[in-house]
Motif scaffolding. Structure first.
Motif, PDB file in Angstrom:
ATOM      1  N   HIS A   1       0.806  -1.222   0.000  1.00 52.75           N
ATOM      2  CA  HIS A   1       0.000   0.000   0.000  1.00 52.75           C
ATOM      3  C   HIS A   1       0.845   1.282   0.000  1.00 52.75           C
ATOM      4  O   HIS A   1       0.356   2.338   0.400  1.00 52.75           O
ATOM      5  CB  HIS A   1      -0.983  -0.008   1.179  1.00 52.75           C
ATOM      6  CG  HIS A   1      -0.335  -0.086   2.520  1.00 52.75           C
ATOM      7  ND1 HIS A   1      -0.124  -1.271   3.161  1.00 52.75           N
ATOM      8  CD2 HIS A   1       0.153   0.868   3.325  1.00 52.75           C
ATOM      9  CE1 HIS A   1       0.463  -1.041   4.313  1.00 52.75           C
ATOM     10  NE2 HIS A   1       0.648   0.255   4.443  1.00 52.75           N
ATOM     11  N   LEU A   2       2.052   1.208  -0.503  1.00 55.29           N
ATOM     12  CA  LEU A   2       2.919   2.383  -0.547  1.00 55.29           C
ATOM     13  C   LEU A   2       2.320   3.521  -1.374  1.00 55.29           C
ATOM     14  O   LEU A   2       2.546   4.696  -1.068  1.00 55.29           O
ATOM     15  CB  LEU A   2       4.293   2.011  -1.101  1.00 55.29           C
ATOM     16  CG  LEU A   2       5.175   1.152  -0.191  1.00 55.29           C
ATOM     17  CD1 LEU A   2       6.469   0.781  -0.903  1.00 55.29           C
ATOM     18  CD2 LEU A   2       5.461   1.853   1.122  1.00 55.29           C
ATOM     19  N   ASP A   3       1.543   3.170  -2.396  1.00 57.97           N
ATOM     20  CA  ASP A   3       0.971   4.206  -3.267  1.00 57.97           C
ATOM     21  C   ASP A   3      -0.219   4.937  -2.634  1.00 57.97           C
ATOM     22  O   ASP A   3      -0.704   5.925  -3.183  1.00 57.97           O
ATOM     23  CB  ASP A   3       0.560   3.607  -4.609  1.00 57.97           C
ATOM     24  CG  ASP A   3      -0.471   2.503  -4.467  1.00 57.97           C
ATOM     25  OD1 ASP A   3      -0.586   1.908  -3.372  1.00 57.97           O
ATOM     26  OD2 ASP A   3      -1.163   2.229  -5.453  1.00 57.97           O
ATOM     27  N   SER A   4      -0.667   4.504  -1.465  1.00 53.86           N
ATOM     28  CA  SER A   4      -1.815   5.146  -0.832  1.00 53.86           C
ATOM     29  C   SER A   4      -1.487   5.784   0.517  1.00 53.86           C
ATOM     30  O   SER A   4      -2.375   6.262   1.199  1.00 53.86           O
ATOM     31  CB  SER A   4      -2.946   4.131  -0.641  1.00 53.86           C
ATOM     32  OG  SER A   4      -2.550   3.141   0.294  1.00 53.86           O
ATOM     33  N   LEU A   5      -0.223   5.811   0.876  1.00 59.00           N
ATOM     34  CA  LEU A   5       0.127   6.407   2.165  1.00 59.00           C
ATOM     35  C   LEU A   5       0.810   7.744   1.982  1.00 59.00           C
ATOM     36  O   LEU A   5       1.377   8.049   0.939  1.00 59.00           O
ATOM     37  CB  LEU A   5       0.974   5.466   3.024  1.00 59.00           C
ATOM     38  CG  LEU A   5       2.316   4.955   2.517  1.00 59.00           C
ATOM     39  CD1 LEU A   5       3.427   5.946   2.795  1.00 59.00           C
ATOM     40  CD2 LEU A   5       2.625   3.653   3.208  1.00 59.00           C
ATOM     41  N   ALA A   6       0.733   8.546   3.021  1.00 63.24           N
ATOM     42  CA  ALA A   6       1.415   9.843   3.035  1.00 63.24           C
ATOM     43  C   ALA A   6       2.787   9.646   3.663  1.00 63.24           C
ATOM     44  O   ALA A   6       3.005   8.695   4.427  1.00 63.24           O
ATOM     45  CB  ALA A   6       0.612  10.845   3.856  1.00 63.24           C
TER      46      ALA A   6
END
Length: 160
Positions: free
Chosen positions: A37-42
């Motif tokens: 989920h790296l693409d959805s975290l800040a």
């Protein structure tokens, strides 16, 4: 119920309340799921210099910002709160937007003798669709890297 049975029930209840709560599987073994989920975290990088300047850079995927005006990020108190020994000056802010992300850079003078205590992440209140923030805090004496996830009670230090 007799007094001894009631006392025993209360004792068991109080001991159960003191027992450590088991973290969800996702939180205990987050390193197994983190790359998914790296693409959805800040991400938030906070650096404090020896001179007491604090520079922070926040990057948020555009998908997480859906429906939320990016101008909310112009106020650092919507992003994080630094607990310092002495109060810092109001930060200057630079906000940049691209098709894929929103970045906000904050800079504040906190004084050379100041000490950074705790960092409180307030983004979850500002961005309801945000589930996780990966944080790096660097001071002249240490560096910490961790994630804060909405599902977990504590910071996650083991990310790899």
């Amino acid at each position: 119920m007799t007094n001894s049975k009631m006392l025993m029930s209360l004792l068991c209840f109080s001991l159960a309340a003191c027992a450590p709560e088991q973290a969800p599987e996702f939180c205990r073994n987050h390193a197994l799921f983190h790359d998914e989920h790296l693409d959805s975290l800040a991400s938030l990088n906070v650096t404090m210099t020896e001179e007491g300047i604090i520079r922070s850079e926040l990057s948020i995927p555009r998908s997480v910002m859906a429906g939320v005006p990016s101008v909310l990020l112009e106020e650092s108190q919507n992003v994080y709160l630094l607990q310092t020994e002495n109060e810092c000056a109001k930060p200057s802010v630079i906000l940049n937007e691209t098709d894929n992300s929103v970045t906000a850079s904050y800079e504040s003078n906190c004084g050379a003798d100041n000490k950074l205590g705790q960092l409180d992440i307030l983004l979850f209140e500002t961005l309801p669709s945000l589930d996780e923030v990966e944080v790096t805090v660097t001071t002249p004496v240490t560096q910490k890297h961790f994630a804060i996830n909405r599902q977990c009670d504590r910071a996650i230090f083991r990310l790899e």
